[in-house]
Design a protein around this motif. Structure first.
Motif, short mmCIF file in Angstrom:
data_model
loop_
_atom_site.label_atom_id
_atom_site.label_comp_id
_atom_site.label_asym_id
_atom_site.label_seq_id
_atom_site.Cartn_x
_atom_site.Cartn_y
_atom_site.Cartn_z
N ARG A 10 49.31 32.43 48.34
CA ARG A 10 50.65 32.95 48.11
C ARG A 10 51.26 33.44 49.40
NH1 ARG A 10 51.37 36.48 42.69
NH2 ARG A 10 51.86 34.74 41.35
N ARG A 11 52.52 33.14 49.58
CA ARG A 11 53.24 33.59 50.77
C ARG A 11 54.12 34.75 50.39
NH1 ARG A 11 56.82 30.66 51.96
NH2 ARG A 11 56.90 29.15 50.28
N ILE A 12 53.67 35.96 50.65
CA ILE A 12 54.44 37.16 50.33
C ILE A 12 54.97 37.73 51.62
CG2 ILE A 12 54.43 39.42 49.28
CD1 ILE A 12 53.94 37.16 47.35
N PRO A 13 56.27 37.75 51.83
CA PRO A 13 56.82 38.25 53.09
C PRO A 13 56.69 39.75 53.19
CG PRO A 13 58.58 37.83 51.54
CD PRO A 13 57.31 37.36 50.87
N VAL A 14 56.58 40.25 54.41
CA VAL A 14 56.72 41.68 54.65
C VAL A 14 58.18 42.03 54.42
CG1 VAL A 14 56.49 43.52 56.33
CG2 VAL A 14 54.84 41.65 56.31
N ALA A 194 49.41 47.66 50.45
CA ALA A 194 48.41 48.01 49.45
C ALA A 194 48.18 46.77 48.59
CB ALA A 194 48.89 49.17 48.59
N GLY A 195 47.03 46.71 47.96
CA GLY A 195 46.76 45.57 47.12
C GLY A 195 46.11 44.42 47.88
N LEU A 201 48.48 42.17 42.54
CA LEU A 201 49.43 43.03 43.22
C LEU A 201 49.51 42.62 44.69
CD1 LEU A 201 48.52 46.54 41.77
CD2 LEU A 201 50.46 45.10 41.16
N GLU A 202 50.66 42.15 45.12
CA GLU A 202 50.80 41.78 46.52
C GLU A 202 50.95 43.03 47.38
OE1 GLU A 202 54.89 42.94 46.61
OE2 GLU A 202 53.77 42.10 48.29
N GLN A 203 50.86 42.84 48.67
CA GLN A 203 50.66 43.97 49.57
C GLN A 203 51.82 44.95 49.65
OE1 GLN A 203 49.26 41.56 53.03
NE2 GLN A 203 47.57 43.01 53.07
#
Length: 467
Positions: A10-14, A194-195, A201-203
């Protein structure tokens, strides 16, 4: 979380911090706060930035059962709720959910929800202050805090279980900072990351969850200041009404910089202060004393100035007024003047609007619950919608169409989740207001709350993506 056939992650952006906290050294650059979701495919989550924090909360202020900000006494024919103002609250909530899913900057111009909601809350506060001020303030705080406590009780343990160590990360004042989850007079702290990047739960989920709490702080500040503001308004109405706009011109344009969270709080107070005082003017009948043509003409001038100022100070999302404090303040001010000048006195919703009566009643009775949880529930739609990629027939035949309409499906799915959350924890708003708890308070007679508290736990399970 990955699609079994994708081999990817998964690509979760900051995402931007809604409270203005800078990223830790070496963190990835932030995407634009209002970036739209790209079409997702198997194993990829649509990436989107977080909308600026100053629009994360269009929740109406908590109010007594049956109480409502009302037109000037001369306009009222009998006691009761003003359904026009109830309608405005409901529209503001829907608009905020739209904004947080689609990220359309022009929505902040089309309907400035925050200015509208602060004006309605100010009108209600002015009416309530016919009673002793301390009792009114205590009642407002009592109605607001229990739903916040339920939210905090769900969010904080997840942060701690995810490895956050407040004593280490926050220093010697960690206990005082955590107290903002109990009485949010300041910014509640949270871990930037977190996560598990590949888990449910993504970061950046904690950043997302904490975002809406800025409104609680702003509302408490306004409630505490209201006795003094109303006293000043009754003696110097025009100076009190326009002073917050002047303050915004100082602190919202970098003419004077107040660092840290104190600066954010002062800017919030200034940007929406004139809308709050407009609520006073509406309740006290001052607006009705101004000829309509004059009020509308002056409002149009303020709005024109707001757009002119915005055109020369566009933020990362262009015309998103949440990034441009002075434009937000003046546009919202003029917009609210027009809404209140043309406000009808509806005891019942007229015509075709009557078919939405139950939904409007429900959203007004559960506005705090909807506001506090809607961001988390938007995240919760992601892992649910991702299951489409696990059904071969659907992914093969409808994958492209699904990717193209992903955000639309998020908008469709979030409302059932909000309904489940209303069933699960919405009754806390009734207990806070010293009412008998109700599960689904939409105005239908004969519906009692019962004792079930489990109906919405699925909606409270937590999301896997944060915009």
């Amino acid at each position: 979380m990955t699609h079994p056939d994708s081999g990817g992650t998964r690509r979760i952006p900051v995402v931007p911090d809604p409270y203005g906290t800078p990223p830790a050294p070496g963190q990835a650059a932030y995407p634009p706060p209002g970036a739209a979701y790209p079409p997702p495919g198997p194993g990829a989550v649509p990436a989107q930035g977080v909308p600026p924090r100053r629009d994360t909360a269009a929740v109406p202020a908590p109010e007594p059962d049956g109480a409502q900000a009302a037109p000037a006494p001369a306009e009222r024919t009998k006691p009761g709720r003003d359904r026009y103002l109830d309608l405005l609250r409901s529209l503001a909530l829907v608009r905020v959910v739209f904004y947080h899913i689609f990220g359309w900057a022009w929505l902040t111009v089309l309907f400035p929800s925050m200015g509208v909601m602060f004006a309605l809350a100010g009108s209600l506060m002015a009416r309530s202050l016919n009673r002793p001020a301390w009792g009114v303030i205590r009642g407002r705080v009592r109605r607001l805090l229990p739903p916040v406590w339920v939210f905090s009780a769900a969010v904080l343990p997840v942060m701690l279980l995810g490895g956050w160590n407040p004593a280490k990360d926050l220093g010697g004042t960690w206990f005082l900072q955590l107290f903002n989850y109990v009485v949010p007079i300041g910014a509640p702290p949270y871990p930037w990351q977190a996560g598990d990047p590949g888990g449910l739960l993504e970061q950046t989920w904690a950043v997302q969850a904490a975002g809406p709490l800025w409104y609680i702080r702003a509302y408490l500040w306004f409630v505490i200041a209201s006795p003094l503001l109303l006293w000043a308004f009754r003696r110097l109405p025009w100076a009190t009404l326009l002073a917050p706009l002047a303050l915004t011109a100082v602190v919202g344009t970098s003419l004077v910089n107040i660092p840290g969270e104190t600066g954010n709080a002062v800017t919030d107070f200034a940007v929406y202060g004139s809308c709050w005082v407009l609520g006073f003017a509406h309740q006290e009948g001052v607006l009705k004393e101004i000829p309509r043509y004059m009020a509308i003409s002056l409002a149009a001038l303020f709005m024109a100035f707001g757009l002119w100022w915005a055109s020369g100070h566009l933020g990362p999302d262009g015309w998103d007024l949440n990034d441009i404090p002075l434009a937000q303040a003046t546009w919202s001010f003029g917009f609210v003047v027009i809404l209140l000048q043309y406000a009808p006195s509806w005891q019942q919703l007229p015509g075709r609007l009557a078919q939405f009566d139950k939904l409007i009643t429900l959203s007004n009775n559960r506005a705090v619950t909807i506001y506090l949880w809607h961001n988390a529930l938007i995240m919760a739609t992601i892992p649910l919608l991702d299951q489409v990629w696990n059904v071969p027939f659907l992914s093969e035949h409808f994958g492209d169409a699904f990717s193209t309409t992903y955000t639309l499906w998020m908008f469709v799915l979030v409302w059932p989740l909000i309904g489940l959350m209303i069933l699960a924890v919405g009754w806390v708003e009734d207990l806070a207001a010293k009412r008998s708890p109700r599960l689904w308070p939409n105005g239908t007679k004969g519906r009692s709350a019962g004792s079930s508290r489990s109906g919405g736990r699925r909606a409270a399970a937590g999301g896997s993506h944060r915009r």
